[in-house]
Design a protein around this motif. Structure first.
Motif, PDB file in Angstrom:
ATOM      1  N   UNK A  76       0.842  -1.194   0.000  1.00  0.00           N
ATOM      2  CA  UNK A  76       0.000   0.000   0.000  1.00  0.00           C
ATOM      3  C   UNK A  76       0.881   1.249   0.000  1.00  0.00           C
ATOM      4  N   UNK A  77       0.433   2.303  -0.647  1.00  0.00           N
ATOM      5  CA  UNK A  77       1.268   3.505  -0.725  1.00  0.00           C
ATOM      6  C   UNK A  77       1.487   4.138   0.644  1.00  0.00           C
ATOM      7  N   UNK A  78       2.687   4.621   0.852  1.00  0.00           N
ATOM      8  CA  UNK A  78       3.015   5.272   2.114  1.00  0.00           C
ATOM      9  C   UNK A  78       2.352   6.636   2.199  1.00  0.00           C
ATOM     10  N   UNK A  79       2.117   7.082   3.417  1.00  0.00           N
ATOM     11  CA  UNK A  79       1.602   8.432   3.615  1.00  0.00           C
ATOM     12  C   UNK A  79       0.097   8.574   3.514  1.00  0.00           C
ATOM     13  N   UNK A  80      -0.609   7.465   3.374  1.00  0.00           N
ATOM     14  CA  UNK A  80      -2.073   7.545   3.324  1.00  0.00           C
ATOM     15  C   UNK A  80      -2.662   6.779   4.499  1.00  0.00           C
ATOM     16  N   UNK A  81      -3.790   7.225   5.012  1.00  0.00           N
ATOM     17  CA  UNK A  81      -4.452   6.447   6.065  1.00  0.00           C
ATOM     18  C   UNK A  81      -4.797   5.053   5.545  1.00  0.00           C
ATOM     19  N   UNK A  82      -4.645   4.057   6.392  1.00  0.00           N
ATOM     20  CA  UNK A  82      -4.892   2.674   5.998  1.00  0.00           C
ATOM     21  C   UNK A  82      -6.048   2.107   6.823  1.00  0.00           C
ATOM     22  N   UNK A  83      -7.017   1.542   6.127  1.00  0.00           N
ATOM     23  CA  UNK A  83      -8.144   0.870   6.762  1.00  0.00           C
ATOM     24  C   UNK A  83      -8.092  -0.601   6.386  1.00  0.00           C
ATOM     25  N   UNK A  84      -8.223  -1.469   7.384  1.00  0.00           N
ATOM     26  CA  UNK A  84      -8.210  -2.913   7.159  1.00  0.00           C
ATOM     27  C   UNK A  84      -9.585  -3.471   7.495  1.00  0.00           C
ATOM     28  N   UNK A  85     -10.128  -4.285   6.581  1.00  0.00           N
ATOM     29  CA  UNK A  85     -11.416  -4.929   6.806  1.00  0.00           C
ATOM     30  C   UNK A  85     -11.251  -6.426   6.593  1.00  0.00           C
ATOM     31  N   UNK A 104       1.609  -5.412  11.616  1.00  0.00           N
ATOM     32  CA  UNK A 104       1.349  -4.439  10.552  1.00  0.00           C
ATOM     33  C   UNK A 104       0.466  -3.307  11.066  1.00  0.00           C
ATOM     34  N   UNK A 105       0.768  -2.091  10.646  1.00  0.00           N
ATOM     35  CA  UNK A 105       0.034  -0.924  11.148  1.00  0.00           C
ATOM     36  C   UNK A 105      -1.234  -0.683  10.358  1.00  0.00           C
ATOM     37  N   UNK A 106      -2.167  -0.003  10.996  1.00  0.00           N
ATOM     38  CA  UNK A 106      -3.421   0.406  10.366  1.00  0.00           C
ATOM     39  C   UNK A 106      -3.971   1.580  11.147  1.00  0.00           C
ATOM     40  N   UNK A 107      -4.819   2.356  10.500  1.00  0.00           N
ATOM     41  CA  UNK A 107      -5.475   3.474  11.176  1.00  0.00           C
ATOM     42  C   UNK A 107      -6.850   3.078  11.702  1.00  0.00           C
ATOM     43  N   UNK A 108      -7.563   2.268  10.924  1.00  0.00           N
ATOM     44  CA  UNK A 108      -8.873   1.780  11.343  1.00  0.00           C
ATOM     45  C   UNK A 108      -8.974   0.311  10.957  1.00  0.00           C
ATOM     46  N   UNK A 109      -9.647  -0.471  11.798  1.00  0.00           N
ATOM     47  CA  UNK A 109      -9.758  -1.909  11.559  1.00  0.00           C
ATOM     48  C   UNK A 109     -11.195  -2.339  11.837  1.00  0.00           C
ATOM     49  N   UNK A 110     -11.746  -3.152  10.944  1.00  0.00           N
ATOM     50  CA  UNK A 110     -13.047  -3.779  11.167  1.00  0.00           C
ATOM     51  C   UNK A 110     -12.877  -5.289  11.063  1.00  0.00           C
ATOM     52  N   UNK A 111     -13.243  -5.982  12.123  1.00  0.00           N
ATOM     53  CA  UNK A 111     -13.302  -7.440  12.102  1.00  0.00           C
ATOM     54  C   UNK A 111     -14.764  -7.822  11.923  1.00  0.00           C
ATOM     55  N   UNK A 112     -15.074  -8.411  10.793  1.00  0.00           N
ATOM     56  CA  UNK A 112     -16.458  -8.736  10.452  1.00  0.00           C
ATOM     57  C   UNK A 112     -16.671 -10.243  10.569  1.00  0.00           C
ATOM     58  N   UNK A 113     -17.612 -10.639  11.398  1.00  0.00           N
ATOM     59  CA  UNK A 113     -17.957 -12.050  11.629  1.00  0.00           C
ATOM     60  C   UNK A 113     -16.760 -12.884  12.067  1.00  0.00           C
ATOM     61  N   UNK A 114     -16.002 -12.436  13.073  1.00  0.00           N
ATOM     62  CA  UNK A 114     -14.903 -13.276  13.558  1.00  0.00           C
ATOM     63  C   UNK A 114     -15.463 -14.534  14.224  1.00  0.00           C
TER      64      UNK A 114
END
Length: 209
Positions: A76-85, A104-114
């Protein structure tokens, strides 16, 4: 003195966000899945999206999936907010990565149906819950911003329900979706406006409320 004839400055556009979307066990990224729909909606809005085919989806191993996720995150490109789903098994994978070395870093994370770690322990993919990671400790999702767990109240992979399974285990709110099942196309989750709203920055209470 203000010049009334001066043009109003055009606001700068919001920088595109980078997204990493991760599928679950036996998921071959079908056209009708909400993850594929979401990837298309985000790309159409100018965001950078990586929605990889994780190796050996029918017979996955944690090591292969962890390596793939690290590779995709680094791409993923550096310098942009990262969201993981993440959906289903990749939720457990993400938690493993966050509890390990160099998460690994992220700004926002959604765990769906873990899924329930106890249920996964009796499946061929039991290696994803090996060790003591899910034995009562509170786990971080890794997001610097808002992170959330989203699950159906009738998910067959959560026999004790999403709240009893996950509320004490994760450092994030648990959002319960009435009659959401495992949040797949079979339970009606192809186009899913709520997850798109969250991905675009809406608070969980607003997006899923």
């Amino acid at each position: 003195m203000t010049d009334a004839t001066a043009p109003t400055p055009t606001p700068l556009p919001t920088p595109p966000t980078a997204f990493l979307i991760l599928h679950g066990w036996q998921n071959h990224r079908p056209e009708g899945h909400w993850q594929r729909w979401l990837a298309g909606e985000l790309e159409a809005r100018g965001h950078v999206v990586r929605y990889p085919r994780l190796p050996d989806a029918d017979e996955p191993t944690p090591a292969a999936w962890e390596a793939a996720v690290r590779h995709e995150r680094a791409a993923l490109p550096a310098g942009r907010p990262v969201t993981v789903l993440c959906h289903s098994l990749s939720c457990l994978l993400w938690l493993r990565l966050q509890a390990g070395v160099a998460p690994p870093s992220a700004d926002r994370v959604a765990l769906v149906a873990p899924p329930s770690p106890e249920l996964i322990a009796g499946q061929p993919i039991h290696a994803f819950v090996a060790g003591e990671l899910f034995d009562g400790r509170r786990l971080a999702l890794g997001g610097d911003g808002e992170s959330v767990v989203v699950a159906g109240d009738d998910d067959e992979w959560l026999p004790l329900g999403p709240v009893d399974t996950w509320e004490a285990r994760v450092d994030a709110p648990v959002v319960v979706v009435p009659r959401g099942g495992h949040l797949t196309p079979d339970s009606g989750y192809g186009e899913w406006p709520a997850i798109l709203a969250w991905a675009l920055g809406a608070p969980a209470a607003e997006a899923f409320g």
